[in-house]
Design an enzyme around this catalytic site. Structure first.
Site, mmCIF file in Angstrom:
data_model
loop_
_atom_site.group_PDB
_atom_site.id
_atom_site.type_symbol
_atom_site.label_atom_id
_atom_site.label_comp_id
_atom_site.label_asym_id
_atom_site.label_seq_id
_atom_site.Cartn_x
_atom_site.Cartn_y
_atom_site.Cartn_z
ATOM 1 N N GLU A 10 0.443 -1.045 -0.207
ATOM 2 C CA GLU A 10 0.042 -0.089 -0.226
ATOM 3 C C GLU A 10 1.108 1.472 -0.098
ATOM 4 O OE1 GLU A 10 -3.195 0.577 3.112
ATOM 5 O OE2 GLU A 10 -2.760 2.433 3.143
ATOM 6 N N HIS A 12 2.038 4.569 -1.890
ATOM 7 C CA HIS A 12 1.159 6.025 -2.475
ATOM 8 C C HIS A 12 2.791 6.661 -2.890
ATOM 9 C CE1 HIS A 12 -2.003 4.168 -0.703
ATOM 10 N NE2 HIS A 12 -1.884 5.078 0.544
ATOM 11 N N HIS A 171 -9.600 1.491 -0.352
ATOM 12 C CA HIS A 171 -8.375 1.910 0.835
ATOM 13 C C HIS A 171 -9.380 3.327 1.473
ATOM 14 C CE1 HIS A 171 -5.971 5.365 1.577
ATOM 15 N NE2 HIS A 171 -4.847 3.964 1.187
ATOM 16 N N ASP A 296 2.511 1.787 3.769
ATOM 17 C CA ASP A 296 1.032 2.944 3.840
ATOM 18 C C ASP A 296 2.469 3.938 4.109
ATOM 19 O OD1 ASP A 296 -0.442 4.878 3.081
ATOM 20 O OD2 ASP A 296 -1.223 4.807 5.736
HETATM 21 MN MN MN Z 1 -2.626 4.276 2.606
#
Ligand code: MN
Length: 336
Positions: A10, A12, A171, A296
């Site tokens: 995950e 970004h 998400h 994340d």
């Molecule tokens: Mn995220």
């Protein structure tokens, strides 16, 4: 400490061009608060660099022993912008993701982005993501202008995801009904994100989506957005409500129990939860073959997340599945 191959799923990314184009677009009125906050966050210099600088990202991955990142466009992606501009922005974003993956195929995979605002175009884009672009699934940032994927207008998207074997990473984003959360900063990751994404997942289950699309795979971050904690109660209360209220026709009759769909159709990732007790709940709910490691990035610290994985109380098989093997299977990645 372990020497497992580590894939984080995950992670970004943004480009200045994507951010500039998004900034120029009309925003759904209900998304104004979220967009204003996300623009403040993304213009923070360290966050901006972590999102946009590929060399810095690779250096961070090297420094923590992370072999691969499965990239996704920074949330909430293209969903706050009305079609058709959001459709074009998604296509451009996916082209960029494909270029980045092609430049570093041993370090990056990616989840494409779609604009559910135009479900037909989104379904077509899933074909492009999983076909010519060679990406590995799609990320959908929960609701789109207050609408959820169990609603019939989105069925072409679910059909396409199932047909192309595209896992959907559901998400979080700000809740669609924002008012009760719009105090004390609660709209975001403190509470609003998991309330929103957890609600969306439960809507899919209770709405019978997995009877219509039994081969659909949904990914949830934060070790399942609270659902593993509630799972036995969800089964119990779903059975009660079906028996008492379902007779009045307000609940679809389901082929399986909620927990059976959760075990069959959901994968959870460790993003943002460095907590052994919660990991144990997720292991009990879905098993180690349905759990993947995630950081994340850039919103969580890579070294801290990898340290949690390395120190977690796990068998060798569990550690191997969570650190890389489940991701290789779900995203069809070449083993290291
Ligand atoms: Mn995220």
């Amino acid at each position: 400490m372990s020497t497992q191959r580590i894939i984080a799923v995950e992670e970004h990314i943004a480009t200045d061009q994507f951010l500039r184009t998004a900034d120029s677009l009309e925003v759904f009125p209900g998304d104004r608060t979220e967009i204003d906050l996300m623009r403040t966050v993304v213009s923070n210099a360290p966050v901006h660099a972590a999102l946009t600088d590929i060399d810095q990202r690779l250096a961070t991955m090297d420094s923590v022993g992370q072999a691969m990142a499965v990239l996704s466009i920074n949330p909430p992606g293209v969903q706050p912008y009305p079609a058709p501009k959001s459709v074009a922005l998604a296509r451009a974003g996916n082209d960029t993701l494909a270029q980045i993956v092609a430049q570093h195929p041993d370090r990056f995979a990616a989840l494409g982005t779609i604009a559910p605002q135009d479900a037909r175009a989104a379904a077509e884009e899933i074909g492009r993501i999983m076909g010519p672009l060679g990406l590995h699934g799609v990320m959908i940032n929960s609701h789109t202008d207050g609408h959820y994927l169990d609603e019939p207008q989105f069925d072409p998207i679910l059909e396409a995801a199932e047909a192309h074997g595209a896992p959907i990473y559901l998400h979080p984003r700000f809740p669609s009904a924002l008012a009760p959360y719009d105090v004390y900063g609660l709209q975001g990751a403190i509470w609003g994100y998991q309330a929103e994404a957890g609600l969306h997942a439960i809507r899919l289950i209770a709405g019978g989506v997995f009877d219509r699309h039994p081969d659909l795979t949904i990914l949830l971050g934060h070790l399942g957005e609270g659902i593993p904690y509630w799972l036995k109660r969800i089964d119990n209360r779903h059975e009660f409500a079906s028996r008492v209220a379902g007779a009045a026709g307000v609940m679809p009759r389901l082929e399986l129990t909620p927990s059976e769909y959760f075990r069959r159709n959901f994968i959870v990732t460790t993003s943002g939860i460095d907590d052994q007790a919660v990991l144990d709940l997720a292991l009990d709910a879905v098993g180690d073959d349905n759990i993947m490691f995630a950081i994340d990035m850039p919103y969580e610290d890579s070294a801290h997340a990898v340290d949690f994985l390395n120190r977690a109380s796990l068998t060798d098989t569990q550690r191997s599945n969570i650190s890389h093997a489940t991701a290789e299977r779900i995203f069809n990645l070449a083993p290291g």
